[in-house]
Structures are given as C-alpha cells and as structure tokens.
Design a protein around this motif. Structure first.
Motif, PDB file in Angstrom:
ATOM      1  N   GLU A 143      67.699  51.526  57.900  1.00 23.09           N
ATOM      2  CA  GLU A 143      67.643  51.184  56.477  1.00 23.09           C
ATOM      3  C   GLU A 143      66.194  51.041  56.018  1.00 23.09           C
ATOM      4  O   GLU A 143      65.843  51.467  54.920  1.00 23.09           O
ATOM      5  N   LEU A 200      64.583  53.106  53.008  1.00 20.90           N
ATOM      6  CA  LEU A 200      63.963  52.428  51.864  1.00 20.90           C
ATOM      7  C   LEU A 200      62.530  52.911  51.661  1.00 20.90           C
ATOM      8  O   LEU A 200      62.072  53.053  50.517  1.00 20.90           O
ATOM      9  N   SER A 214      70.188  46.701  48.379  1.00 21.39           N
ATOM     10  CA  SER A 214      68.738  46.769  48.621  1.00 21.39           C
ATOM     11  C   SER A 214      68.129  47.991  47.926  1.00 21.39           C
ATOM     12  O   SER A 214      67.026  47.912  47.372  1.00 21.39           O
ATOM     13  N   LYS A 262      68.076  47.361  44.064  1.00 18.95           N
ATOM     14  CA  LYS A 262      66.977  46.459  43.685  1.00 18.95           C
ATOM     15  C   LYS A 262      65.642  47.191  43.710  1.00 18.95           C
ATOM     16  O   LYS A 262      64.809  47.024  42.816  1.00 18.95           O
ATOM     17  N   LYS A 263      65.430  48.014  44.714  1.00 17.55           N
ATOM     18  CA  LYS A 263      64.181  48.780  44.839  1.00 17.55           C
ATOM     19  C   LYS A 263      64.043  49.757  43.670  1.00 17.55           C
ATOM     20  O   LYS A 263      62.966  49.908  43.098  1.00 17.55           O
TER      21      LYS A 263
END
Length: 174
Positions: A15, A19, A53, A56-57
C-alpha cells in the motif's frame, strides 16, 4: 515500457508503494481541470478499489474537500471502496428476470459463495451485485459474470457456472 517497469507491474505492490505512485499521478494531474475523475480511475486501477487512504491523499493532493471526493466515489457505480473479486457477478432483477426466478438465482449465488450483494468472497475470486436489465428479457432470468451473459439460469446450475470461472483462472495460472 522497459523490462524493469514490466516486472514492477507484475509484482504485488505494498500500500505504501501504491500511495507513492499515486503521489506521482496526482502531481501529473494537479493543475488540470476535471482531474478528479481520471485520478480516481487511475487510483482504482492501481489498488483494485479505492481505500480511504487513497481518497484522503487525492483530496489533499488536488486541494478538494474530502466530502467532494467521497461524494463522486459514491455517486458513480464504477467506483468501489471495497475490494472487488477477480470476477464480477451481476444478477438481473429487472421485471422479466425477477418474475422468472431472478430472486431465487440471487439467493442460490449468495448461498454458494457465502456473501451478500455488494460483498466479495474471502479469496477475492467473486464479487456480487444486482443489476436491472441486460436486454435478455426473453431469456430470463439472466446473470452476467464479467462480460458473459448467462441466460435461462436455474439455481441448480449456479455451481456449474461458477466452476467455469474458477477453471479459467486456474488454467491461466499454470
């Protein structure tokens, strides 16, 4: 694409690595109008779904309120915040399919896979959704597995239909 890039695509990325790749995508699209949907599509292709996640990024990277990003994701059925299986099963519950046994077919699939609508099997082989019409009303009830339409489906035939996709996957991995 060079050999190193091909090899990197074939490996399971963590992950954190995904990301980091998402940061690169966001940087590329940051100043482009209408960037949100393409970035969400790329992120879903990378992760297989849209984890919180990543949302949000994207929200921070594109300088958009989280509520706007989440709103777009929930509005479009293409996007998923849950991991999806390798094979998507859609059971038609349009009028003709419903009247001719679509509900019983759905029940049989849920029983065989031990999942409910909107869920994915633990092995991530199958996900289950309901649809309204595939245009096969004269051959109802119908289900779709990936892009294959199965017509005049009977609950007793569900295992045989599922086995076709398990076998295909097994053969590809040999």
């Amino acid at each position: 694409m060079n050999e190193e890039a091909k090899h990197a695509c074939m490996e399971e990325a963590s992950e954190e690595e995904l990301l980091a790749r998402l940061d690169e995508v966001i940087a590329e699209y940051k100043d482009k109008p209408g960037a949100l949907i393409p970035v969400l599509q790329i992120a879903q292709a990378m992760f297989g779904y849209l984890p919180e996640s990543a949302l949000k990024k994207i929200s921070l990277g594109l300088n958009k309120p989280y509520s706007e990003v989440a709103g777009v994701v929930t509005f479009y059925s293409f996007f998923s915040t849950q991991p999806r299986g390798k094979h998507m099963i859609r059971v038609c519950l349009g009028t003709a399919c419903y009247v001719r046994g679509g509900k019983q077919v759905l029940s049989a699939i849920k029983d065989k896979l031990h999942i409910d609508v909107g869920e994915t099997t633990k092995d991530r082989m199958f996900s289950l959704e309901v649809a309204r019409c595939f245009g096969a009303c004269g051959l109802a009830p119908a289900i779709m597995v990936d892009n294959d339409v199965h017509q005049r489906v009977k609950p007793a035939r569900i295992q045989a239909i599922l086995d076709q996709y398990i076998d295909k996957n097994t053969e590809k991995n040999k």
